[in-house]
Design a protein around this motif. Structure first.
Motif, PDB file in Angstrom:
ATOM      1  N   PHE A 183     -20.582   2.097   2.056  1.00 18.02           N
ATOM      2  CA  PHE A 183     -21.095   1.981   0.599  1.00 18.02           C
ATOM      3  C   PHE A 183     -20.186   2.796  -0.445  1.00 18.02           C
ATOM      4  O   PHE A 183     -19.701   2.154  -1.168  1.00 18.02           O
ATOM      5  N   LEU A 184     -20.252   3.966   0.107  1.00 16.75           N
ATOM      6  CA  LEU A 184     -19.324   4.815  -0.784  1.00 16.75           C
ATOM      7  C   LEU A 184     -18.114   4.462  -0.841  1.00 16.75           C
ATOM      8  O   LEU A 184     -17.225   4.708  -1.742  1.00 16.75           O
ATOM      9  N   GLN A 185     -17.316   3.824   0.443  1.00 11.66           N
ATOM     10  CA  GLN A 185     -15.872   3.640   0.408  1.00 11.66           C
ATOM     11  C   GLN A 185     -15.612   2.497  -0.587  1.00 11.66           C
ATOM     12  O   GLN A 185     -14.639   2.262  -1.257  1.00 11.66           O
ATOM     13  N   ALA A 186     -16.813   1.600  -0.394  1.00 10.10           N
ATOM     14  CA  ALA A 186     -16.614   0.279  -1.340  1.00 10.10           C
ATOM     15  C   ALA A 186     -16.766   0.739  -2.789  1.00 10.10           C
ATOM     16  O   ALA A 186     -15.907   0.233  -3.651  1.00 10.10           O
ATOM     17  N   HIS A 218      -4.850   6.188   2.888  1.00 11.77           N
ATOM     18  CA  HIS A 218      -5.500   7.236   4.136  1.00 11.77           C
ATOM     19  C   HIS A 218      -5.987   6.542   5.355  1.00 11.77           C
ATOM     20  O   HIS A 218      -5.799   6.758   6.367  1.00 11.77           O
ATOM     21  N   GLN A 219      -6.446   5.184   5.065  1.00 11.64           N
ATOM     22  CA  GLN A 219      -7.051   4.490   6.240  1.00 11.64           C
ATOM     23  C   GLN A 219      -5.551   3.936   7.001  1.00 11.64           C
ATOM     24  O   GLN A 219      -5.681   3.733   8.156  1.00 11.64           O
ATOM     25  N   CYS A 266       0.978  -1.173   0.012  1.00 12.49           N
ATOM     26  CA  CYS A 266      -0.064   0.082  -0.025  1.00 12.49           C
ATOM     27  C   CYS A 266       0.873   1.252   0.063  1.00 12.49           C
ATOM     28  O   CYS A 266       0.683   2.344  -0.705  1.00 12.49           O
ATOM     29  N   VAL A 267       2.016   1.352   0.740  1.00 12.81           N
ATOM     30  CA  VAL A 267       2.848   2.343   0.802  1.00 12.81           C
ATOM     31  C   VAL A 267       3.435   2.436  -0.500  1.00 12.81           C
ATOM     32  O   VAL A 267       3.818   3.835  -1.035  1.00 12.81           O
ATOM     33  N   CYS A 268       4.105   1.470  -1.039  1.00 11.46           N
ATOM     34  CA  CYS A 268       4.851   1.509  -2.308  1.00 11.46           C
ATOM     35  C   CYS A 268       3.798   2.160  -3.516  1.00 11.46           C
ATOM     36  O   CYS A 268       4.441   2.996  -4.296  1.00 11.46           O
ATOM     37  N   ASP A 288     -13.359  13.782   3.699  1.00 12.31           N
ATOM     38  CA  ASP A 288     -12.210  13.072   4.276  1.00 12.31           C
ATOM     39  C   ASP A 288     -12.539  11.690   3.902  1.00 12.31           C
ATOM     40  O   ASP A 288     -12.524  10.681   4.690  1.00 12.31           O
ATOM     41  N   TYR A 289     -12.502  11.344   2.560  1.00  7.29           N
ATOM     42  CA  TYR A 289     -12.640   9.881   2.023  1.00  7.29           C
ATOM     43  C   TYR A 289     -13.748   9.199   2.880  1.00  7.29           C
ATOM     44  O   TYR A 289     -13.814   8.028   3.423  1.00  7.29           O
ATOM     45  N   PHE A 290     -15.039   9.902   2.878  1.00  6.89           N
ATOM     46  CA  PHE A 290     -16.320   9.336   3.277  1.00  6.89           C
ATOM     47  C   PHE A 290     -16.371   8.968   4.687  1.00  6.89           C
ATOM     48  O   PHE A 290     -17.242   8.368   5.367  1.00  6.89           O
ATOM     49  N   THR A 291     -15.251   9.329   5.543  1.00  8.43           N
ATOM     50  CA  THR A 291     -15.491   9.229   6.896  1.00  8.43           C
ATOM     51  C   THR A 291     -16.157  10.386   7.542  1.00  8.43           C
ATOM     52  O   THR A 291     -16.750  10.257   8.879  1.00  8.43           O
ATOM     53  N   LYS A 292     -16.751  11.340   6.955  1.00  7.09           N
ATOM     54  CA  LYS A 292     -17.748  12.292   7.454  1.00  7.09           C
ATOM     55  C   LYS A 292     -18.882  12.218   6.052  1.00  7.09           C
ATOM     56  O   LYS A 292     -18.720  12.144   5.142  1.00  7.09           O
ATOM     57  N   PRO A 293     -20.071  12.978   6.585  1.00  2.58           N
ATOM     58  CA  PRO A 293     -21.136  12.924   5.400  1.00  2.58           C
ATOM     59  C   PRO A 293     -20.710  13.946   4.315  1.00  2.58           C
ATOM     60  O   PRO A 293     -20.136  14.885   4.653  1.00  2.58           O
TER      61      PRO A 293
END
Length: 913
Positions: A904-907, A321-322, A302-304, A783-788
């Motif tokens: 769902f949005l993250q998926a 980001h996760q 993931c880092v690479c 913030d990558y769907f961590t907020k609405p």
């Protein structure tokens, strides 16, 4: 007639499959079997092909080849177009053809084993075959009573060598076995063997005369896939191809070597982005199945991949980001190692270093653990790549201070205090003259050259060029040495600017200014203008690399001085005015451009007029309705630039005919120069204004109210055009796409530009790309769907377009889930989507994201009706979750919905990014 057309095409199944539907081609080939005297009522598997006439046997083989090819092709996902309003009366015919196709496919699948047996039997026949041609079909028609046997018509066709036929049959058998490998992996060995033989035969055949229609690129892909799936490879090939190496590492579980290969590829960039991420996803899938030993490997991959994305200017993925939410010390240490090794020490470009600096800043800002943030900020890469101001800001954010280094340049000695040295031969001196960038050294060389020969040394290098506006003024200098020196200093300085070597350019121009000040006020002003242009470009280049420090007041004052300059017989380059206007717009000097630029300069330089109109429009945004009058003049100028004029010709009989259309000469700028001008702008409000203008113009010329592109401030522009036919539609579409792409290259996180880009892809039927940008717009503001996602980003219109994209991509379960996002749930669309059985998404794996009980109840009904007990149980399990109980308080139900929206949005982001 149909048989003769097919014969003319030499029975090329690639062409026939492309041009005919399955029912029509099935009917044609059955007729072909009859004409070729294939015994009726006898199964093909019971026929002995070696005893049949060559054309009869060939007809049997063509039919069975088509049968297995059709089975394979029907297994591929196919984009289905939705009928428009004018096609509704054809719906019944389309449905009938669809049902007929399904019936034919059902029969072909039942007979697949027989077809495979027939084709494998043909591989044992070593004699040549014959295929019907126009002549042989005419012979059959002339003598329909001919008995089945070795007649003239059965051997009068086109001869097909055994190798040609065997190559094609091996290829087709490999395809059907590969398709069957999905349910029985052991079959991949058979597929590989057939593909191997097809490759061997293909190398023997003369490709120019070959009648076998093998897709060599697809064959190579099949061969590579089979080697991977059967876990066998050629060691030599593994050593020479990156793909072979990666496959070998994966088979041998040599994950250390795999990670090393990914780090090396960050420098060479030989592996495609998609391939690297597919490897990461494959290992992530194994991790999710319970192989916990792969967790560290997944983190490192993931880092690479994140570093590779950063170096290419891409958007960092959700998984990275996760990972940064709670990383370990080892993870950050590995990240810094990858960053260091990914920058090629010998060929580091300034762009790569700047992108790496932005990436390191992003990591610092994302880390919540202060100790890890200090670990990054104390690394040598942080110290080398980030500028002092950036380091200071970051350290202040971490409540630390950082000393800034003040560099003072040693003043140069006077240009005339340079001694001359002893002479050497002319060719060596000319070589030194070409290579030198030191103005004192250049003067010294010219003094020696003029002591040896009197000729124009400014012609030594054909690459030395000065603007045509200045050539006459410079060549009018009477002293030959001075003329050569001025010309060469200016040419070298301009070259240094073009390669962004501003330090040497400054030295060369300063020396040239000192020289011309003594004898030519006109050339002195020319050099002052060129020095100003160099300073402006230098500052803009720094801003493009991320240094957003405001320009010094002295530079702003000099730019204003140029724009206020009265012209008195002075050669001026339009580019200077253009760059000054771009500079003022980029640093929000709208007030000055609007009020204080002399009208004479506005009239003489189109860039200054354009800048004044843009500044005037931006200054009043967001303004009252009256501000539309201000924007109207800019609109008219841009419409004129995008217009075409028609050229007519009168024929000999007096009639006038339209010859061609060409770009209108009425615009203040040619379209190409206008595009170049816009691509120098980087102020968000200016770019947003121009984007909204072109969006409005795009919507008007396309005249499709259902498929309009959206943008901010679009209401300030006129809603119609007086002379619509004069606008070049293609030019408007291309300009809009280029402008939005450029804006996103400056700021890939601007949600409004992302939505506009998504709309552009939507209205051009590129639905997968549209989904990518709609989702990206959501990620950057949540913030990558961590907020609405704010409702002004995912409006009902945007959500409905996302629903349509998923529907046209045959992702019907995604449609049903998205229907819940609307302010009023669209049950009709959701239910219709769930009725579709040909869905290309994960179907029941998305049921966990449904929170609307009505939709879940409908799902249980649909699956019960179809007898799909497993999927019905999944739906029942989803509906049985306590947090979805309608008796719960509203806050609990809202929380359950938000949680499912986020997941769902993250998926979806993982699917479309």
């Amino acid at each position: 007639m149909a048989l003769k057309v097919a014969a003319h095409l030499t029975w090329d199944l690639n062409l026939l499959e492309k041009g005919l539907t399955i029912p029509v081609l099935n009917m044609l080939l059955n007729e072909f079997l009859c004409v070729s005297r294939v015994p009726p009522g006898v199964k093909h598997v019971d026929l002995d092909l070696s005893t049949l006439p060559p054309t009869t046997a060939m007809a049997v083989l063509i039919y069975n080849r088509w049968a297995i090819r059709t089975i394979v092709l029907s297994s591929f996902p196919e984009k289905q177009t939705k009928p428009g309003p004018h096609q509704l009366n054809m719906m019944s015919l389309v449905q009938q053809e669809k049902e007929l196709t399904e019936n034919i496919l059902s029969v072909l699948r039942e007979q697949a084993t027989d077809s495979i047996t027939v084709l494998e039997g043909a591989l044992n026949i070593k004699k040549d075959f014959y295929i019907h041609t126009l002549r042989s079909l005419d012979l059959l028609a002339a003598d329909p009573s001919t008995a089945n046997g070795e007649t003239e018509s059965s051997t009068a066709g086109l001869r097909i060598s055994a190798d040609h036929l065997h190559c094609q049959v091996h290829y087709d058998l490999g395809g059907i076995y590969f398709q069957q490998g999905c349910s029985d992996p052991s079959v991949y060995e058979k597929a590989k063997e057939h593909f191997r033989k097809a490759r061997e035969l293909l190398t023997k055949l003369d490709s120019s005369a070959s009648l076998c229609c093998v897709d060599e690129q697809r064959l190579a892909g099949y061969w590579s896939a089979c080697k991977t799936l059967t876990e066998t490879s050629d060691p030599g090939e593994s050593q020479h191809t990156p793909y072979g190496q990666i496959s070998c590492f994966m088979r041998n579980h040599d994950y250390g070597a795999l990670i090393e290969a990914f780090i090396r590829d960050n420098v060479t960039l030989s592996l495609p982005h998609s391939f690297r991420h597919s490897i990461q996803l494959e290992l992530l899938h194994k991790l999710q199945q319970g192989d916990r030993a792969l967790e560290e490997v997944c983190h490192k991959l993931c880092v690479c991949n994140a570093v590779r994305d950063a170096l290419e200017g891409g958007v960092l993925g959700v998984s990275f980001h996760q990972l940064l939410i709670k990383p370990s010390k080892n993870t950050i240490s590995f990240l810094l190692e990858v960053c260091t090794r990914s920058l090629d020490k010998e060929h580091r470009s300034e762009t790569s270093k700047r992108k790496m600096a932005i990436f390191i800043k992003t990591v610092c800002n994302r880390l919540e653990d202060v100790s890890l943030a200090f670990m990054v900020s104390s690394h040598k890469l942080f110290m080398e790549l980030l500028q002092d101001e950036e380091k200071k800001i970051l350290m202040e954010q971490m409540r630390k201070s950082s000393a800034t280094v003040n560099l003072s340049a040693k003043p140069l000695p006077s240009f005339y205090d340079i001694p001359a040295s002893a002479s050497v031969n002319i060719s060596q001196l000319e070589q030194q003259l070409i290579l030198s960038l030191d103005p004192r050294h250049i003067r010294q060389i010219l003094i020696e050259l003029h002591g040896m020969a009197e000729r124009p040394f400014w012609r030594v290098n054909s690459k030395w060029e000065v603007p045509v506006d200045y050539v006459n003024v410079i060549l009018a200098i009477k002293d030959n040495l001075t003329r050569d020196l001025v010309y060469i200093l200016m040419a070298k300085g301009l070259h240094c600017i073009s390669i962004k070597d501003f330090a040497h350019a400054r030295q060369l121009f300063t020396a040239c200014l000192e020289l011309v000040t003594e004898f030519s006020p006109k050339l002195r002003q020319v050099m002052l203008n060129e020095l100003l242009l160099m300073e402006v470009r230098g500052h803009e280049a720094g801003a493009a690399e991320g240094n957003m420090e405001r320009p010094p007041p002295d530079l702003v004052s000099r730019v204003r001085g140029y724009l206020e300059m009265r012209i008195h017989d002075l050669p001026l380059r339009q580019i200077v005015g253009e760059e000054c206007v771009v500079f003022m717009l980029n640093w929000r000097e709208n007030e000055y451009l609007t009020l204080q630029v002399p009208q004479s300069l506005v009239n003489s330089n189109p860039y200054i007029k354009l800048g004044q109109l843009i500044a005037s429009t931006c200054k009043e945004l967001p303004g009252p309705k009256e501000s539309r009058r201000t924007a109207k003049e800019l609109w008219e100028v841009v419409v004129q630039i995008c217009s075409v004029s028609s050229q007519h010709k009168r024929s000999s009989d007096g009639r006038v005919s339209l010859l061609k259309q060409r770009e209108s000469s009425m615009g203040i700028l040619p379209r190409s120069k206008f595009m170049t001008f816009m691509k120098k702008l980087r102020e968000p409000l200016v770019l947003t204004t121009l984007i909204s203008l072109f969006v409005r113009l795009h919507n008007i010329v396309r005249d499709d109210i259902v498929n309009e592109v959206t943008a901010e401030h679009i209401s300030i522009w006129p809603s119609s055009l007086a002379n619509l036919q004069s606008v070049d539609v293609e030019a408007v579409v291309v300009t809009l796409k280029e402008l939005v792409n450029y804006a996103l290259s400056l700021n890939p996180n601007n949600q409004l530009w992302l939505c506009t880009q998504a709309d552009i892809y939507f209205v051009t039927n590129q639905y997968s790309a549209a989904m990518h940008y709609y989702l990206q717009a959501g990620t950057v503001c949540s913030d990558y769907f961590t907020k609405p996602v704010p409702p002004d980003v995912y409006t009902d219109q945007v959500l409905k377009r996302m629903i349509k994209c998923c529907s046209l991509l045959n992702c019907h379960t995604q449609v049903a889930v998205l229907c819940q996002f609307l302010r009023e749930v669209d049950y009709m669309t959701a239910f219709k989507a769930l009725q579709e059985q040909n869905s290309h998404d994960s179907m029941d794996s998305f049921y966990d994201y449904i929170w609307d009980v009505t939709i879940l109840e409908y799902l249980t009904y649909i699956h019960h009706k179809r007898g799909e007990s497993d999927k019905r149980q999944v739906a029942i399990k989803a509906i049985g979750q306590t947090e979805l109980n309608s008796s719960n308080p509203e806050e609990v139900l809202q929380l359950a919905a938000q949680k499912r929206k986020k997941k769902f949005l993250q998926a979806l982001a993982k699917l479309y990014f």
